[in-house]
Structures are given as C-alpha cells and as structure tokens.
Design an enzyme around this catalytic site. Structure first.
Site, PDB file in Angstrom:
ATOM      1  N   CYS A 149     -13.581  22.613   7.861  1.00  0.00           N
ATOM      2  CA  CYS A 149     -14.650  21.621   7.673  1.00  0.00           C
ATOM      3  C   CYS A 149     -15.712  21.844   8.766  1.00  0.00           C
ATOM      4  O   CYS A 149     -16.185  22.962   8.942  1.00  0.00           O
ATOM      5  CB  CYS A 149     -14.044  20.224   7.677  1.00  0.00           C
ATOM      6  SG  CYS A 149     -15.146  18.946   7.117  1.00  0.00           S
ATOM      7  N   GLN A 150     -16.058  20.812   9.532  1.00  0.00           N
ATOM      8  CA  GLN A 150     -17.063  20.995  10.589  1.00  0.00           C
ATOM      9  C   GLN A 150     -16.581  22.028  11.616  1.00  0.00           C
ATOM     10  O   GLN A 150     -17.381  22.756  12.206  1.00  0.00           O
ATOM     11  CB  GLN A 150     -17.301  19.644  11.285  1.00  0.00           C
ATOM     12  CG  GLN A 150     -18.351  19.659  12.356  1.00  0.00           C
ATOM     13  CD  GLN A 150     -18.284  18.402  13.224  1.00  0.00           C
ATOM     14  OE1 GLN A 150     -17.215  17.837  13.439  1.00  0.00           O
ATOM     15  NE2 GLN A 150     -19.429  17.954  13.689  1.00  0.00           N
TER      16      GLN A 150
END
Lengths: 376, 354
Positions: A149-150
């Site tokens: 994800c991030q």
C-alpha cells in the site's frame, strides 16, 4: 401470484428477532471467554530501533533458500501485523515456509513529538537506515524491498533514490498514479484542505482516517457487518477471526502531520510522483531510476487503491525485467484471503527465488508460467 | 486476604453467573416477545416491544461492563457496535412495517408509501448509519456558550440570540428530512438574524483595550461556528435527501418483486436488499464532485472552529503556570531539528571511522 411479504408477518419477525438475540447472548458468552486477541504471532526478534521505529527479523525455523533478504515495508496507516494476522492467514508465515529471510518495519504510533516528521525523514532517514542495517547484518550489498500500500509507494520512491541498494522491488496494492478518481478516497482527498487538517491536529488522529474508510460503505461497515457477525459468534475461533480483523481495522496510528501534508498534497492532489516533480528532502524522484526487477501486484477489485493507480508503475520505471500480477480480489484479500495464501505468497516466493542469483525472467522460462495472471 | 487463585476463582464464577443470568433473562424476554407477537400483528404493542428490547440490550451492556479480558476495550466496542447494528435492524423493521402491512393487504399504491412512512424515523436511521448526532449542533453551541460564560460573564447576553437560532434550526430538521428546501433557507435566516444582533452590532463598538484580541478572536470563532453550522446542515440535507431517494428505490425494487411473484419470507432477506440498495445509492452520491467538495468544505469549516477554539483557550490560559500547546509545538520543533542534526553528524562520523 404471491406478494413478497405475504408469508412475512409479525410472528415470523419475532422468531427472527428471538434468534438474533439468542445469537447475541451466545456471542456474549463466547466473548467473555476470550482472554486475548492475538495477532502477529510469528516468532521474530528486534534487531534495530530508532525513535519509535522498530525493525524485526523473523525467525526462520527451516532453511533459508532465497539468499537475498526481504524487507517488508507497510503503510503508515494501520499496522503491519495484517501480514501475520493469524497463523492460517499469514503471508509472513507462508513466505517463511518458502525459505525466505524476512525483516519487517513497525513504524510505531506517532505522538505530538513526531508532528514535524516529513517524507524525507521516513524515506531518507528511517527506511534508509533499516536497509543499511540489513545490508550490514547480512553482508548483502543489495536487498529486496517488498512494500505494501503506501509502504509500496515509499519503496518505489526509495528504489528510485537508492537503486544501488535494491536487488528486487515488489509492490503490493501500492498507489503511484494518483490522477485517477476510480476510488472514493482519491476523489475526496483532492478536495481536502490538508493544510487546515495538519495545522489543526499536528498529528492527524487515526480515528479521523477510520471515519473516512467507514464512509466508503457506510451501511455494510456500520450495521450490516455487525448483524452478520452474530452468525459466527457461537464459534470461538470464528469470532476470534472476526475480532482480529476488527482489532486491525481500528488499531490506527495517528499520522505525523508534515509527512501526511506532503503525501496528500504532492501525491493525491498534484500527482507529482508520476510527473517526475516529487522532491524528497533535496532530491527529485525519477521513477526511471528504478532499474531492478519489479513485481507489481494489484487487486482487480480494490476499492481503496484502484488498479488505475497501481498498474501504471510498470510503464514508468526503467526496469527491463518487470511483471504485473493481477490478484482477483480486493485490497484486504491480498493479505488475508485464501487465494493470497494459496496463490499469491507462493508466486512471490517463486519470483524472488528465480531472481536471487541474478537470473531474470527471460533466462528462466518458468517465470511466466508461475504467474498465470501476470503480464510482462 | 484472598490468594491469587481465590481471586481468579471468584472472578471466573462471577463471569459464569453473568452469563447464566443473561441466558435466563433472555429466555424470559423471549417469552415476552412471543406474548406481544400473539396479541396482534400490527403496530399496536410494537412500541412497548421496542422498549422492552432496548432495556434488555442496555442491561446486557451494563452486565458486560467489566469482562476483565485483556482486549476488553475492543470487545466492548464490538459489542456496542453489534448492539447498535441490531437496534438499527429493529428500527428498519419499524420504518417498513406499515408498508409490509399495506403490501399484505394489497392497499399499497405508487404514492401511498409516502403517507405510510415516518420521516423522523427515517432520519433517525440515517443518523445512526452516518453517526450524525441530532443534538450535536445544539450541544456544540451550548458548550461554546458555557465556555464563554466561564471566562467572560458579559458575553452571556451576546450568546442568547445564537442559542435561540440553534434551537429554532433543530426544530426545522423534520421539514428538511421531508425534502423542503425552503426550511434550509429558514435556518440560514435564523443564523443571519443572530449574527446581526450580536457580531453585527459589535462591529460598531470602539476598541476595548487589552481584551480586544480576545474579543476579536471570539468574534472570528463565532463567525466560524456559524459557517460550520450552515455547511453542516447543507451536508446533512444532502445525506437525508439521498436517504429518501434510496427509500424510494427500495420501494421500487420491492414492487418489481411483487410483479415477478418473488417471495421474501424473512426479514433478513429484506435487510440485505435494503443494505444493497442504500450502498449503491450513496455510492452514486459519494462519487460526485459536488459531494466531494461539500465534504471538503464541512471538514474545513469544522477545523476552523476547532483551531480558533484552541487559540482562544490559549489566550485565556496564558497567565497560568502551564505549558501551552503552541509552546510545546515550538519545543517539539527544536527537539526535531536537533535530533536531525545529531543523526546527520553521527552518520558522518561513522563514515569517517569506516
């Protein structure tokens, strides 16, 4: 012809309600018997600490068959134990069983004292220090980065800034092209006054972010999920599964204000990463500098980070050995779904093993076969 | 004194007793439910039934207040959410009951459903889903008033028109729910009237010496509060209007099922249909640029209120011997910069040594 509710009367409803409250009572009984909601139980040892960051090394019970150590980098939002939620839903345990040597970063819970931390501190500071520590400890010049994800975006940025330290890059459901409005968070973030948000809170509370996540499917996530839960409350293990996920969802660290400000403004609102205009510290990030083998994994049904935000990475990097892997499922399914355990983790392991000794996809014809859904 | 073992034995027994009592209570209440059901199928007795159910569920939550488990907060939270979900489930039935009855009695006409539903109950349901606290706005105004009263007694009169306007606004909500846009305008007018009779007047008042800064900040804070109230009402109106649209879609979908002769025998099936239609309808709203902008504006307005409130608080706390938030922020900045410098120097030193 019968109308839909002809067979539906007060007595039926009362019967259903009585069943509902019986389930509720039995669930309460089961809940009272639960002592602890255990998550992240794969054995690991702390090998490095800096401020609130902790770097762990997973204990390998078997034999390490892939010589290049892997550093797992999770997002700042929520907690990294999602990758080891429970023994039978654990990408970590799965990769360990496949002979991988794994490290993971725990970013910790920022407090007001961390409000000034920037992207520069997270990437050129903490992440770089962890990479250096693993390189030194294992004697490898280069390691594999696996970002989620991030955390995947961070790994992409890092790999562009320090390609000499990264052997392979694996990204899972990681956003790079933020111009899309395919997911609600992307369109909502564009109209958010991030300066007002950060200047007011300094460290943006996790609950604030959670409120946004719950708004994505308000009826299901605020009501439907809990009504459905009553069907599983009688079985302790099923209830524990539910509670582990619940624990993860609401275990949300606050976000260091300055870092969040830059991430939302430069990425979500101005899409600087794709445009080659993102500066981290004093350095400009050019994704073309990513020349190492890349495995980019996206989820076709991802409503948090849509494929339109993840897929473009393969066109933006300088790598010649690059694979795009489509996971048929949603964002969370990538970590805990049965397909994740049966297909995805073994595929990642195979892809990494094939490249551990400098072999590329071209040299090893099995690569394409191993990822039936992968597109070169 | 009890030994540790005795303590845990007692604790375990007390947990068992709680569960036994709950089970026994449930059985009794189930009998009550069945009794009510056999009295009649219509709305009569339903209110009582709901009261009984609510008291019972509240009793459960009280009983489970101290379960003594390690993850006690999460477990309590989960129970509360489950309880809230169950109550919403019940509320949904209450809203739809007249329609179910009309369907069974074949008296449902395309327009009749509007007369058969209670808009206030629909609003309550949406408040539950979106976490709108119906009293939040008046509470916010009251809290602000109390705060101001504490520090500046003279302000009491100043706040009265605002409190009155807020009270008037809260009474307008039912009309908003029924989809009367003019009621939104009425709320704005009430707020502007309050503005005129308070802040508007003060613009003509000369400077007030050392308290001027406080007064100015106070005025800005009140101005921000009025902007937030107006924006929030607009936002909630958007949500309620969408709720009504979803309601109509559920009616239309049900009508389709009637036409095709499809049966719904369980409320659970209807619940699933209701969730699905609502999610779809709200998703369509959430995707629009208008919603995204409105959400951004409400957030910004609420942040401005918060920011000014903290500034005002600091101003009043300035003379007390405590570290203020802005002072701590400065300190954090200094520590952050020093740490960064030290880390850089340590790195350089390490490189030289190597």
């Amino acid at each position: 012809m019968k109308a839909p509710f002809e067979a539906f009367d007060m007595k039926n409803y009362l019967k259903e309600l009585s069943e509902l409250n019986t389930k509720f009572i039995k669930g309460a009984e089961t809940l009272v018997g639960i002592d602890e909601i255990d998550v992240g139980t794969a054995p690991k040892e702390l090998v490095y600490e800096e401020d609130k960051l902790k770097l762990y090394h997973y204990r390998q019970e078997g034999k390490v068959t892939c010589g290049v150590p892997v550093l797992i980098v999770y997002a700042l939002v929520n907690r990294q134990y999602m990758l080891d939620l429970q023994p039978d839903r654990s990408i970590v345990r799965n990769l360990l069983q496949h002979g991988m040597d794994l490290y993971i970063i725990d970013w910790g819970y920022p407090t007001k004292a961390d409000m000034y931390l920037t992207l520069d501190d997270y990437i050129n500071g903490y992440l770089n220090n962890c990479v250096d520590m693993i390189r030194k400890k294992t004697g490898n010049d280069k390691i594999t980065l696996m970002g989620i994800c991030q955390g995947g975006t961070f790994c992409g940025i890092y790999s562009a800034l320090y390609p000499e330290k990264v052997k392979n890059l694996v990204t899972l459901v990681a956003p790079f092209d933020f111009s899309t409005n395919d997911a609600l968070l992307f369109s909502w973030a564009k109209n958010m006054n991030v300066d007002a948000l950060v200047d007011t809170y300094k460290v943006v509370p996790g609950d604030f972010l959670n409120a946004g996540f719950l708004m994505l499917m308000p009826f299901t996530l605020n009501i439907g999920k809990y009504v459905d839960m009553l069907d599983v409350t009688q079985e302790k293990e099923s209830l524990l599964n539910f509670l582990r996920m619940e624990k993860w969802i609401f275990d949300s660290p606050g976000q260091a204000g300055e870092c969040l400000r830059q991430f939302i403004r430069d990425c979500y609102q101005e899409n600087k990463l794709v445009r080659g205009e993102l500066k981290v510290g004093e350095r400009l990030v050019d994704l073309k500098n990513i020349t190492m083998p890349l495995l980019n994994i996206y989820a076709s049904g991802d409503h948090l980070v849509p494929p339109a935000a993840t897929r473009p990475l393969n066109d933006l990097v300088g790598s010649t050995d690059k694979s795009l892997y489509e996971f048929k499922g949603g964002h969370i399914g990538v970590f805990v779904g049965s397909k994740s355990q049966k297909e995805l983790a073994p595929a990642i392991s195979k892809w990494l093993h094939e490249r551990a000794n400098g072999e590329t996809a071209k040299k090893n014809p099995n690569t394409r076969k191993s990822h039936s859904k992968a597109q070169e | 004194m009890e030994t540790t073992k005795d303590f845990f034995d007692t604790w375990t027994r007390s947990q068992e007793r709680i569960v036994e009592n709950l089970t026994e209570t449930t059985k009794k209440f189930q009998q009550v439910f069945w009794g009510l059901g056999s009295d009649g199928e219509g709305m009569s007795g339903f209110g009582d039934f709901q009261n009984v159910y609510s008291s019972w569920t509240n009793a459960i939550m009280n009983a489970l207040r101290d379960t003594g488990t390690v993850d006690v907060n999460l477990i309590r939270e989960t129970l509360l959410k489950t309880l809230s979900g169950s109550n919403a489930y019940l509320k949904l039935y209450e809203i739809w009951l007249p329609l179910f009855k009309a369907i069974r009695e074949k008296t449902l006409s395309p327009d009749a459903y509007k007369d058969l539903t209670d808009p206030l109950k629909c609003k309550e349901m949406l408040d539950r889903v979106f976490g709108f606290d119906p009293d939040a706005i008046s509470q916010a105004a009251n809290q602000a008033r109390k705060f101001l009263e504490t520090f500046t007694g003279s302000v009491q009169q100043f706040m009265k028109p605002w409190a009155a306007a807020t009270e008037k606004s809260s009474k307008t909500f039912p009309q908003l729910v029924e989809g009367h846009p003019e009621s939104l305008m009425k709320i704005f007018h009430d707020m502007f009237d309050a503005f005129d009779s308070t802040i508007g007047r003060s613009f003509h008042v000369p400077a007030v010496g050392k308290d001027r800064e406080k007064i100015e900040l106070l005025l800005r804070g009140l101005d921000d509060l009025s902007v937030y109230l107006a924006k929030n009402i607009e936002y909630q109106n958007m949500m309620y209007a969408t709720g009504l649209a979803a309601f109509e879609k559920v009616v239309a979908t049900t009508a389709e099922k009637i036409k095709s002769g499809e049966e719904i025998t369980k409320f659970d099936e209807f619940f699933d249909l209701w969730v699905k239609v609502n999610e779809k309808t709200y998703y369509a709203l959430f995707q629009t640029e208008d919603f995204s902008k409105m959400q951004g504006e409400v957030l910004e307005a609420s942040l401005n209120v918060r920011k000014h409130f903290f500034k005002l608080m600091e101003l009043y706390l300035y003379d007390f011997p405590i570290a203020l938030r802005s002072e701590m922020d400065d300190l954090y900045k200094t520590v952050y910069e020093m740490k960064k410098k030290v880390k850089g120097l340590e790195k350089q030193l390490g490189e030289v040594k190597a």
